[in-house]
Design an enzyme around this catalytic site. Structure first.
Site, PDB file in Angstrom:
ATOM      1  N   ASP A 122      -1.124  17.274  30.419  1.00 33.10           N
ATOM      2  CA  ASP A 122      -2.278  16.784  29.681  1.00 33.10           C
ATOM      3  C   ASP A 122      -3.411  17.807  29.687  1.00 33.10           C
ATOM      4  O   ASP A 122      -3.344  18.838  30.364  1.00 33.10           O
ATOM      5  CB  ASP A 122      -2.722  15.460  30.321  1.00 33.10           C
ATOM      6  CG  ASP A 122      -3.659  14.665  29.419  1.00 33.10           C
ATOM      7  OD1 ASP A 122      -3.673  14.918  28.206  1.00 33.10           O
ATOM      8  OD2 ASP A 122      -4.382  13.805  29.947  1.00 33.10           O
ATOM      9  N   TYR A 203       4.802  17.352  41.229  1.00 33.84           N
ATOM     10  CA  TYR A 203       3.383  17.561  40.945  1.00 33.84           C
ATOM     11  C   TYR A 203       2.609  17.718  42.240  1.00 33.84           C
ATOM     12  O   TYR A 203       2.929  17.095  43.257  1.00 33.84           O
ATOM     13  CB  TYR A 203       2.811  16.365  40.168  1.00 33.84           C
ATOM     14  CG  TYR A 203       3.120  16.361  38.697  1.00 33.84           C
ATOM     15  CD1 TYR A 203       2.275  16.984  37.784  1.00 33.84           C
ATOM     16  CD2 TYR A 203       4.263  15.727  38.198  1.00 33.84           C
ATOM     17  CE1 TYR A 203       2.555  16.981  36.422  1.00 33.84           C
ATOM     18  CE2 TYR A 203       4.550  15.717  36.845  1.00 33.84           C
ATOM     19  CZ  TYR A 203       3.680  16.345  35.960  1.00 33.84           C
ATOM     20  OH  TYR A 203       3.961  16.347  34.624  1.00 33.84           O
TER      21      TYR A 203
END
Length: 465
Positions: A122, A203
């Site tokens: 994002d 992540y």
């Protein structure tokens, strides 16, 4: 000497001067400089004699082999509007990447490049090991893994032989921005896809200890592990066809960046939330981190995670803000059986670029740190508020389970059915089916999705953070 002879001599001298002038002009045009690309990625200038051509000769991609490869890249996403190309902006990592691929003539166009990406980070999110697969121009006329030879190529009469492959990493890094760099590449077979063959994604979310209770956060993080319905810990992207919110988390930990910080209580110590899963939903990691930060501030107990994962008793997501974007990094994309081609010089090139970024950021961080300490020495009191959650903090905290809730999944489906982006129909067994409608803009196919149960199946690309 007669007058006629004088005039003849003058005419010949004028003609000679004219010819000499033309020769000088032609000699200047004949020194046209041409730039050739060597096999090692460097450029060399040569003189081409003759008149300058009026038109550049088009590059003939059909005369070259193509090779299906995986490229692994790192980027700092803070200045970009996300990784994937978007309709309303060209300020994306993917836009810069394709500019470089076209400039180096490694691809003819995106449409014919057989392109897949592992994840869609994002706005503001970075990556250390994002992976894409794509067909690139190759020098391998003798064949090899992932190689497609030009039509009518006779291997038996091949005079070019086997040479070293084009230096993909070097070619691309010399034209990419400094905050987007290729790390290495791997030859892969034609059917291999960065999207479908990724085994797991990891992540990292970095944060300072501050006044957070990191022990409570570590306890809460462990509750994410396993297969759960994460509809209360993501942004429900029903409009893009995501109707199934069950995901598998392989591991979730909160730990200090430096081992010696385990027993420390220094508020300036840094920690990382590391989460590894098969796939992730839209904004999932940032929503998960936001809840962990509430636990760390002792505004919620660790068992709030269990409550949010219990979609039978809590089918609608409470309204809360996400964690901010800039500390999040797609740290690794895991694949089996790839042989990454790494060049020491290129690793050092990327390392030098990252060191420049680090030096600037570290110096700025220490300037700010000393200013904060200076004000504290004058009697100033630092805020204990967590600054990693979007929006402003309210004076009176309202527990998550007492807050207003977002729309239910069924309500969102009904909304997009009315809009024409989803359509309902009866399946073979009498169960209700939902599939993408005619107004669905971002899809190339129409995969049917069962909604007869609480967790319908979905075959489209999982949208990641």
């Amino acid at each position: 000497m007669s007058e006629s002879l004088k005039r003849r001599i003058e005419a010949l001298e004028a003609e000679l001067e004219k010819l000499q002038s033309q020769l000088k002009e032609e000699a200047g045009d004949g020194d046209e400089t041409m730039t050739d690309c060597r096999s090692d990625g460097s450029t060399v200038s040569s003189k081409k004699e003759g008149k300058k051509s009026g038109k550049e000769r088009p590059f003939d991609f059909t005369a070259h082999p193509r090779r299906h490869v995986a490229l692994r890249l790192a980027y700092l996403g803070w200045a970009y509007q996300g990784f994937a190309v978007q309709e309303n902006t060209d300020n994306t990592v993917e836009a810069r990447l394709f500019e470089a691929l076209l400039k180096t003539r490694l691809i003819k166009d995106r449409q014919s490049s057989n392109y897949h990406r592992c994840g869609r980070t994002d706005k503001g999110v970075s990556a250390f090991s994002q992976v894409i697969t794509i067909d690139l121009r190759s020098s391998q006329f003798c064949g090899g893994p992932g190689i497609t030879l030009p039509e009518n190529t006779d291997l038996s009469s091949n005079t070019k032989g086997c040479t070293s492959e084009l230096p993909y990493v070097k070619m691309l890094n010399r034209v990419l921005p400094q905050d987007i760099q290729i790390l290495d590449w791997a030859p892969v077979e034609q059917g291999f896809s960065a999207r479908f063959d990724c085994q797991s994604r990891t992540y990292h979310y970095y944060f300072p200890r501050g006044s957070l209770d990191v022990v409570l956060m570590a306890d809460a993080a462990k509750r994410y592990e396993g297969t759960h319905d994460f509809r209360n810990l993501c942004k429900m992207d029903v409009g893009n066809g995501v109707l199934q919110f069950e995901r598998t988390i392989l591991s979730a930990t909160v730990k200090p960046l430096q081992p010696q910080q385990v027993s420390s209580t220094d508020q300036w110590d840094f920690f990382v939330f590391e989460i590894k899963g098969l796939a992730f939903l839209y904004h999932q990691v940032r929503c998960m981190m936001a809840v962990l930060l509430l636990v760390g501030q002792k505004l919620e107990a660790p068992d709030i995670i269990d409550e949010l994962l219990d979609v039978k008793n809590n089918p609608r997501k409470p309204q809360y803000s996400m964690a901010v974007d800039y500390p999040l990094v797609l740290y690794n994309c895991h694949f089996d059986g790839l042989t990454w081609q790494t060049e020491a010089d290129e690793v050092n090139h990327v390392l030098s670029s990252l060191q420049q970024h680090w030096t600037q950021s570290a110096v700025r961080a220490h300037v700010l740190h000393r200013m904060i300490q200076g004000l504290e020495e004058r009697g100033g009191v630092s805020s204990n508020h967590c600054l990693l959650i979007e929006g402003s903090r309210r004076k009176n905290y309202r527990p998550l389970l007492e807050r207003p809730c977002c729309e239910s999944l069924e309500s969102r489906i009904n909304h997009f059915v009315k809009k024409g982006r989803l359509e309902r129909e009866e399946g073979e067994n009498g169960e209700e089916m939902v599939h993408r409608g005619k107004k669905f803009k971002h899809s190339h196919n129409s995969s049917s999705l069962s909604v007869s149960s609480e967790m319908p199946k979905l075959t489209s690309d999982p949208k990641t953070d």
